[in-house]
Design an enzyme around this catalytic site. Structure first.
Site, PDB file in Angstrom:
ATOM      1  N   ASN A  67     -24.987 -22.683 -35.870  1.00 27.12           N
ATOM      2  CA  ASN A  67     -23.798 -22.042 -35.278  1.00 27.12           C
ATOM      3  C   ASN A  67     -22.594 -22.112 -36.207  1.00 27.12           C
ATOM      4  O   ASN A  67     -21.915 -21.111 -36.456  1.00 27.12           O
ATOM      5  CB  ASN A  67     -23.456 -22.693 -33.939  1.00 27.12           C
ATOM      6  N   THR A 112       4.754  20.852 -40.103  1.00 31.89           N
ATOM      7  CA  THR A 112       4.614  20.217 -38.796  1.00 31.89           C
ATOM      8  C   THR A 112       3.825  21.202 -37.933  1.00 31.89           C
ATOM      9  O   THR A 112       4.012  22.416 -38.056  1.00 31.89           O
ATOM     10  CB  THR A 112       5.982  19.927 -38.128  1.00 31.89           C
ATOM     11  N   HIS A 113       2.926  20.666 -37.113  1.00 35.17           N
ATOM     12  CA  HIS A 113       2.050  21.513 -36.292  1.00 35.17           C
ATOM     13  C   HIS A 113       1.230  22.476 -37.161  1.00 35.17           C
ATOM     14  O   HIS A 113       0.826  23.542 -36.701  1.00 35.17           O
ATOM     15  CB  HIS A 113       2.845  22.305 -35.253  1.00 35.17           C
ATOM     16  N   SER A 240     -22.779  26.422 -51.682  1.00 36.84           N
ATOM     17  CA  SER A 240     -23.473  26.829 -50.463  1.00 36.84           C
ATOM     18  C   SER A 240     -24.907  27.209 -50.796  1.00 36.84           C
ATOM     19  O   SER A 240     -25.194  27.748 -51.865  1.00 36.84           O
ATOM     20  CB  SER A 240     -22.754  28.023 -49.834  1.00 36.84           C
ATOM     21  N   LYS A 246     -19.141  29.969 -52.926  1.00 37.12           N
ATOM     22  CA  LYS A 246     -18.479  28.856 -52.238  1.00 37.12           C
ATOM     23  C   LYS A 246     -18.533  27.566 -53.038  1.00 37.12           C
ATOM     24  O   LYS A 246     -19.482  27.298 -53.751  1.00 37.12           O
ATOM     25  CB  LYS A 246     -19.129  28.614 -50.872  1.00 37.12           C
ATOM     26  N   ASN A 248     -17.681  23.758 -51.751  1.00 35.37           N
ATOM     27  CA  ASN A 248     -17.280  22.976 -50.574  1.00 35.37           C
ATOM     28  C   ASN A 248     -16.788  21.582 -50.962  1.00 35.37           C
ATOM     29  O   ASN A 248     -17.435  20.896 -51.759  1.00 35.37           O
ATOM     30  CB  ASN A 248     -18.469  22.838 -49.617  1.00 35.37           C
ATOM     31  N   GLU A 253     -14.856  15.815 -47.055  1.00 35.14           N
ATOM     32  CA  GLU A 253     -15.373  16.003 -45.697  1.00 35.14           C
ATOM     33  C   GLU A 253     -16.163  14.789 -45.231  1.00 35.14           C
ATOM     34  O   GLU A 253     -16.077  14.377 -44.063  1.00 35.14           O
ATOM     35  CB  GLU A 253     -16.241  17.257 -45.639  1.00 35.14           C
ATOM     36  N   TYR A 280     -21.430 -20.304 -28.424  1.00 37.19           N
ATOM     37  CA  TYR A 280     -22.274 -19.384 -29.181  1.00 37.19           C
ATOM     38  C   TYR A 280     -23.304 -18.743 -28.268  1.00 37.19           C
ATOM     39  O   TYR A 280     -23.906 -19.407 -27.421  1.00 37.19           O
ATOM     40  CB  TYR A 280     -22.986 -20.093 -30.342  1.00 37.19           C
ATOM     41  N   GLN A 285     -25.374 -12.164 -33.072  1.00 36.80           N
ATOM     42  CA  GLN A 285     -26.036 -11.693 -34.282  1.00 36.80           C
ATOM     43  C   GLN A 285     -25.790 -10.194 -34.494  1.00 36.80           C
ATOM     44  O   GLN A 285     -25.911  -9.684 -35.606  1.00 36.80           O
ATOM     45  CB  GLN A 285     -27.532 -11.987 -34.256  1.00 36.80           C
ATOM     46  N   LYS A 288     -23.103  -8.655 -37.258  1.00 35.60           N
ATOM     47  CA  LYS A 288     -23.335  -8.460 -38.694  1.00 35.60           C
ATOM     48  C   LYS A 288     -23.419  -6.981 -39.073  1.00 35.60           C
ATOM     49  O   LYS A 288     -22.762  -6.535 -40.020  1.00 35.60           O
ATOM     50  CB  LYS A 288     -24.622  -9.162 -39.146  1.00 35.60           C
TER      51      LYS A 288
END
Length: 420
Positions: A67, A112-113, A240, A246, A248, A253, A280, A285, A288
């Site tokens: 422990n 903003t927004h 792509s 493309k 990406n 992401e 304990y 366990q 972890k």
């Protein structure tokens, strides 16, 4: 060493145990150590093999429990993770400052927004993330002080009748404060069941992951055709499978996506702990996987973001076109009226009417004539249209924390010195 100090081990037994453990460590590093599932865990495997090689190994477990060993090992491991992650945060901050300094003259719209709001230097935008990461860095170091406390000697839950020297153990294992004083848990029951330090780390890591996700989102937007503010190197993007044109921003992401995983680990760990009685319980366990995954994930994300920024170029021309929108300086036009004595609420209303007039006429704000401005408000003077000089507008922002050229230069210099 402590057991020898309190005369539980002889000098010969101490040396034999140390030699045995060193030999086993070499075998583990080389992948030659044979782990036995029947012995349940790492502790029993090591103790059994040591005892087979060195009879005195049977004394190794004196005054200890799995422990307090588990609580100790987790703290030892997490201490190293915190120090390494703190250094990696510094590397990411350095990359952000370097990118900002390299393109210090570049102006972009602030949003903003997700709507264009006011102009800011690109460096000022990047420095916002440097500030966020600094708070993460300081939280991490603060967390370290509570991780760096030694639970060994607490036994299963009630300590030991043997005269264990906990201070010596703590000092030998580096559980000391800035003045070298040993840091010890003060309650044996709390020591073996406490996982607050793990929760705290996961909490700091979750907020760090959120900050990384926000940075990733900005980079993803800026790399899009609609913005075209930046170009990320091919090594950090993919094409792509269908559309050959493309590119990406996959790394950004993935970093954005990993934030959900790290947040989930925090919630999972909190849920794990909420119903546990003292002390304990085997449920622990499960801590972890959540802790290890969080550390691995955030460290990888921080490293990759720093590397990606080091290989990101800025499209200054596209940024300049976006920042040239005179609507970004509408608030400055209201401030112009405020300086002439008008209340801000009234000035805001007046400029709103000016914006409506420009939209109706199909022209930009700075394309209106003085007569047209005065048709809305007589208080506009001959100098009103000078408000739309972008360089002048930014130079007027002189307060601490503002995006004025002088303030941004000062902040860049400060961070370069601090991160050196």
């Amino acid at each position: 060493a402590m057991l020898h100090w309190i005369s539980v081990l002889s000098k010969g037994e101490l040396k034999a145990i140390q030699r045995g453990l060193d030999a086993m460590a070499q075998e583990i590093r080389a992948g030659r150590f044979k782990w036995k599932l029947a012995l349940e865990d790492v502790h029993m495997n090591l103790e059994a093999e040591l005892t087979r090689r060195v009879p005195a190994g049977a004394k190794l477990h004196t005054g200890r429990s799995r422990n307090d060993q588990v609580a100790l090992d987790l703290r030892l491991w997490l201490r190293d993770q915190i120090i390494d992650l703190a250094g990696e945060i510094r590397t990411l901050q350095t990359a952000l400052v370097a990118l900002g300094a390299k393109h210090n003259g570049v102006i972009i719209p602030g949003y903003t927004h997700l709507q264009r709001a006011q102009p800011v230097p690109l460096a000022h935008h990047l420095l916002a993330y440097v500030e966020m990461l600094e708070r993460d860095y300081l939280r991490l170091l603060d967390c370290h002080t509570r991780v760096n406390v030694c639970p060994l000697g607490s036994g299963a839950l009630a300590g030991s009748t043997l005269p264990l020297d906990r201070e010596l153990v703590a000092s030998l294992l580096g559980f000391v404060d800035a003045k070298g004083r040993p840091q010890l848990t003060q309650n044996s029951m709390d020591a073996v069941s406490d996982r607050d330090f793990a929760v705290e780390f996961c909490g700091v890591a979750a907020l760090l992951a959120v900050h990384l996700s926000r940075l990733a989102e900005d980079l993803i937007l800026w790399a899009s055709s609609e913005f075209n503010f930046i170009k990320i190197a091919d090594a950090y993007t993919t094409g792509s499978s269908l559309m050959p044109q493309k590119k990406n921003p996959d790394i950004a992401e993935l970093v954005r996506g990993k934030s959900g995983r790290v947040i989930g680990n925090l919630v999972s760990l909190l849920t794990l702990l909420k119903g546990l009685p003292m002390t304990y319980n085997r449920d622990l366990q499960e801590d972890k996987e959540r802790l290890f995954d969080t550390a691995d994930t955030v460290r990888a994300c921080v490293r990759l973001m720093a590397a990606m920024l080091d290989h990101t170029d800025v499209n200054a021309a596209a940024c300049a076109r976006a920042a040239a929108d005179p609507a970004l300086l509408a608030t400055d036009l209201a401030d112009y009226l405020v300086r002439k004595g008008m209340a801000f609420r009234q000035a805001h209303h007046v400029v709103g009417a000016v914006v409506a007039l420009a939209e109706k006429a199909g022209r930009k704000l700075n394309e209106l004539s003085l007569a047209e401005l005065r048709s809305v408000e007589k208080g506009f003077g001959k100098d009103a249209l000078k408000v739309f000089d972008l360089k002048r507008a930014l130079a007027a922002r002189k307060m601490v924390g503002s995006p004025g050229e002088k303030q941004v230069r000062k902040q860049l210099a400060k961070w370069r010195k601090l991160l050196r």
